[in-house]
Design an enzyme around this catalytic site. Structure first.
Site, mmCIF file in Angstrom:
data_model
loop_
_atom_site.group_PDB
_atom_site.id
_atom_site.type_symbol
_atom_site.label_atom_id
_atom_site.label_comp_id
_atom_site.label_asym_id
_atom_site.label_seq_id
_atom_site.Cartn_x
_atom_site.Cartn_y
_atom_site.Cartn_z
ATOM 1 N N HIS A 257 0.827 -1.203 0.000
ATOM 2 C CA HIS A 257 0.000 0.000 0.000
ATOM 3 C C HIS A 257 0.868 1.262 0.000
ATOM 4 O O HIS A 257 0.668 2.175 -0.813
ATOM 5 C CB HIS A 257 -0.918 -0.017 1.229
ATOM 6 C CG HIS A 257 -1.743 1.224 1.390
ATOM 7 N ND1 HIS A 257 -3.042 1.316 0.951
ATOM 8 C CD2 HIS A 257 -1.449 2.429 1.937
ATOM 9 C CE1 HIS A 257 -3.509 2.516 1.224
ATOM 10 N NE2 HIS A 257 -2.555 3.218 1.835
ATOM 11 N N GLU A 258 1.852 1.343 0.925
ATOM 12 C CA GLU A 258 2.662 2.551 1.050
ATOM 13 C C GLU A 258 3.506 2.788 -0.200
ATOM 14 O O GLU A 258 3.701 3.929 -0.621
ATOM 15 C CB GLU A 258 3.559 2.451 2.286
ATOM 16 C CG GLU A 258 2.813 2.325 3.600
ATOM 17 C CD GLU A 258 1.839 3.469 3.827
ATOM 18 O OE1 GLU A 258 2.115 4.589 3.358
ATOM 19 O OE2 GLU A 258 0.795 3.236 4.461
ATOM 20 N N HIS A 261 1.718 4.742 -2.750
ATOM 21 C CA HIS A 261 1.861 6.191 -2.576
ATOM 22 C C HIS A 261 3.188 6.677 -3.139
ATOM 23 O O HIS A 261 3.256 7.733 -3.786
ATOM 24 C CB HIS A 261 1.774 6.554 -1.094
ATOM 25 C CG HIS A 261 0.400 6.387 -0.509
ATOM 26 N ND1 HIS A 261 -0.737 6.828 -1.140
ATOM 27 C CD2 HIS A 261 -0.006 5.832 0.668
ATOM 28 C CE1 HIS A 261 -1.795 6.547 -0.389
ATOM 29 N NE2 HIS A 261 -1.377 5.940 0.718
ATOM 30 N N HIS A 267 -5.385 7.297 -2.256
ATOM 31 C CA HIS A 267 -6.280 6.298 -1.687
ATOM 32 C C HIS A 267 -7.465 6.021 -2.610
ATOM 33 O O HIS A 267 -7.906 6.880 -3.378
ATOM 34 C CB HIS A 267 -6.779 6.759 -0.325
ATOM 35 C CG HIS A 267 -5.756 6.598 0.748
ATOM 36 N ND1 HIS A 267 -5.748 7.347 1.903
ATOM 37 C CD2 HIS A 267 -4.669 5.779 0.829
ATOM 38 C CE1 HIS A 267 -4.723 6.986 2.652
ATOM 39 N NE2 HIS A 267 -4.049 6.045 2.020
#
Length: 758
Positions: A257-258, A261, A267
């Site tokens: 997930h990170e 980014h 998101h």
């Protein structure tokens, strides 16, 4: 009396009805005063928590931190609705139980508001006239201007650093498999993406909150800290990739997930998406959900071509109008047209074969990664065992040093007490000190003379051995006849270790050494070939054996070496594929055959002692792939990234059991094994047992020069057995002589005793 009883009964019934009314639930639309007060008190507490949460994750502006109490209730409800919509729960605008559970769930520390604005009802998945779905993923800020990115880990000393590196690489591979991105790990603080574990406030303005809730945060692509991913070190992480949360938070899912980014994705409001802000332990298994896949391909493209609809183009002529179709490429989710996909053509097997090949390639790649991972685990275990052995050896050496120091202190105390018990000796102390100093100097002089004699004896022994080898090899064809102008034979160390730039125009060239009767100054694998150095010459051995025309002068390959070069002390090829020569107190670094700028440099620039005059050998140990250097009785380990000696060195060469001191050369061969050389022999080293594989040295010329055994040459074992037999025979002959002498003396004694009695 009766009226009083009736009045009391009515009052009791009225009080009971009021209690029942208080305990019953109010009907819909009723506004009980007590219930309203209770609800307002609860809402005040919840609003305070909700305000902080909404401001932290960008649903309310952070600039209103001091004036938050002046906001209207409509603003708060609108922010709560946005949160509920983004969290995929029922939208009520109230702080209900579902909302309370949502804000208590662990999540990413990156805000949602900027991406929430893109998720209006008219931007959700819905069908339009062309049957093409509009993307729901969110792109945030800039993207990387290139597709080849680097990453590094800051906390390399943490206990689970190797597992973290493996998980981060796995997460990056997932993003790379669905885009044109490639990732490469580097050991530098200038990497595009830096992985950091930190606690609380850690210098970026976004502090962590301890265990629970905020797990990590990352920065979007850009300079400085752009692309960096930070993880809360107070969390209990599961680095084994297990789906069971009882062992901790799944680090692989959070890292995936990170890193999204870090690549530019914001998101997503889709619960099954990787970029959903709240933590969920979903198994990715190498595949991305459609929402994340479309997002990353929108930013960086896709590896494979996709099929999209034909866009009609009209071409007009003088007589007819023809409509032509052209295939266009779409980066987002394409419409599917079966008749335009050539893989559906039953007559076209090439696409199916290509798909099978691609599937086989992916399977082989997965198997290769698994084997590489297993090999890395084994390497880590072996390195841990070696470090443990070294630690135990250091501890033993330290205890021995402490014991010796304690013994010295005890002797000094005893010596002092003896002087105190006998004060008359105090007057003779200066004289005794002078006498002790004289004796010490005399012992040093004798030791030096003994060492010089031993060196000369070894040189003569080596000369005799070389001469014996030459005669056995050449037989009677080349008899050795000394003449008046014969060039002296080389000694054990015939070449000086300190080289200076002197020009000897009339200096005669040294004769080429005999390949089968010489020892080696240095030996190394360079560009996959074996190079052996002796004096100013070298041999070059490839897969087909020794190259023609060798030995040749070293300076024919590396002309930047000193003109008066007589020998090299050590040579090796480092991890940057540079060739490093050690000559006396200096070392040279070559890029292929070109001298690197700034070289030569002194050995002291590596962190070695300034008094060190030369290096005996340098090699990369196959057991841990680290670089080592030896000189005399000591050895050092070099940090390949800093180019400096590591702090806890030097150490004694006795750790390399069976190798001994003052070796001539060492290197790692193509088979991954390490070999040590001294005089005319060599030893193979057993990495697992930390000792030589055979106690007796083997002849170097047979193994490395492929020299054949001559007819007059005696086998090593036969020579060893013959020496033992000759020693036994000599011992037997001397014993028999002593026995005869003893018998003769005994006879004389008996005769003398008989005469004395008579």
């Amino acid at each position: 009396m009766f009226s009083k009883y009736v009045l009391a009964t009515l009052l009791a019934l009225f009080a009971q009805s009021m209690c029942i009314q208080e305990l019953s639930l109010p009907p819909e639309g009723s506004h009980s005063t007590a219930a309203t007060r209770s609800k307002k008190a609860k809402t005040a507490i919840s609003e305070d928590i909700m305000y902080n949460y909404l401001m932290q994750f960008d649903y309310l502006p952070k600039s209103d931190l001091e004036t938050g109490a002046l906001r209207t209730e409509d603003q708060l409800k609108e922010a709560i609705r946005s949160l509920q919509s983004f969290g995929n729960i029922t939208v009520t605008g109230e702080i209900d139980s579902a909302t309370a559970r949502l804000i208590q769930k662990p999540r990413c520390g990156v805000g949602d508001r900027r991406s929430a604005d893109s998720f209006s009802p008219d931007n959700l998945y819905h069908e339009i006239g062309s049957n093409v779905r509009v993307r729901r993923f969110a792109l945030q800020g800039p993207k990387w201007s290139r597709t080849d990115l680097t990453w590094s880990m800051v906390n390399r000393s943490m206990p689970d650093a190797s597992k973290v590196e493996r998980m981060v690489q796995t997460a990056l591979d997932v993003w790379a498999n669905h885009s044109k991105l490639t990732f490469r790990e580097v050991y530098s603080d200038q990497a595009d993406i830096q992985i950091l574990f930190a606690r609380r406030a850690h210098g970026d303005g976004y502090k962590f909150d301890g265990p629970g809730q905020v797990l990590a945060h990352a920065f979007y692509p850009g300079e400085g800290r752009g692309g960096d991913a930070h993880f809360d070190a107070d969390e209990t992480w599961n680095f084994d990739g297990e789906s069971d949360d009882s062992h901790g938070t799944n680090f692989l899912n959070v890292a995936l997930h990170e890193l999204g980014h870090s690549l530019g994705l914001a998101h997503s409001a889709i619960p099954d998406a990787v970029m959903f802000p709240w933590y969920q332990n979903n198994e990715v298994a190498g595949n991305l959900p459609d929402d994340d896949r479309y997002g990353i391909q929108q930013l960086y493209g896709t590896k494979e071509k996709t099929w999209g609809p034909y866009k009609p183009q009209t071409t007009t002529t003088t007589t007819t109008t023809t409509t032509m179709r052209a295939m266009i490429y779409r980066a987002d989710k394409p419409a599917y047209w079966p008749w335009n996909n050539p893989s559906n053509n039953p007559n076209n097997d090439r696409n199916r074969a290509r798909e099978r090949q691609e599937e086989e390639r992916r399977r082989q790649e997965k198997e290769r990664r698994r084997q590489e991972e297993e090999r890395r685990h084994q390497e880590e275990e072996r390195r841990r065992q070696v470090e443990e052995r070294q630690r135990q050896e250091e501890e033993r050496w330290r205890q021995e040093q402490e014991r010796q120091e304690e013994e010295n202190r005890r002797r000094k105390i005893e010596h002092k007490s003896q002087w105190e018990r006998n004060p008359s000796k105090e007057r003779n102390r200066p004289r005794e000190r002078q006498e002790m100093e004289r004796r010490r100097q005399e012992q040093e002089r004798q030791e030096q003379e003994r060492q010089e004699q031993e060196d000369r004896r070894r040189e003569r022994e080596r000369d005799r051995q070389l001469e014996w080898e030459r005669r056995n090899r050449n037989g009677a064809r080349e008899p050795v006849t000394p003449t008046a102008n014969t060039t002296p034979r080389p000694t054990n160390k015939p070449y000086p270790t300190v080289h200076r730039q002197h020009h000897h125009h009339n200096k005669p060239r040294k004769p080429k050494p005999d390949s089968c009767m010489t020892y080696y100054d240095a030996i190394s694998i360079i560009r996959g070939e074996l190079f052996i150095f002796r004096g100013p010459y070298l041999w070059r051995i490839g897969t087909s054996g020794l190259y023609n025309g060798y030995p040749t002068e070293i300076r024919r390959h590396w002309s930047a070496l000193p003109e008066n070069l007589t020998k090299v002390d050590a040579v090796y090829e480092n991890k940057q594929r540079q060739i490093v020569f050690f000559i006396g107190r200096e070392y040279y670094v070559f890029n292929s055959v070109m001298l690197a700028p700034g070289f030569p440099k002194p050995l002291a620039s590596l962190g070695l002692p300034p008094t060190l005059t030369h290096i005996d050998a340098s090699f990369v140990w196959g057991h841990n792939n680290r670089t080592y250097m030896t000189s005399g009785t000591l050895y050092w380990r070099i940090d390949d990234y800093t180019g400096q000696v590591e702090l806890d060195y030097p150490r004694d060469m006795s750790i390399w059991s069976g190798v001994g001191y003052n070796i001539d050369a060492a290197f790692q061969y193509l088979d991954g094994k390490t070999y040590f050389f001294k005089n005319l022999g060599y030893w193979e080293f057993n990495d697992d047992r930390m000792k030589v594989a055979h106690a007796r040295a083997k002849l170097s010329a047979r193994r490395w020069m492929q020299c054949a055994r001559s007819a007059n040459e005696v086998d090593d074992e036969q020579r060893w057995t013959a020496s033992l037999v000759s020693e036994g025979e000599e011992t037997g002959r001397s014993g028999s002589r002593e026995l005869r002498i003893n018998h003769f003396i005994l006879s004389i004694l008996l005769l003398a005793i008989a005469n004395w009695r008579s």
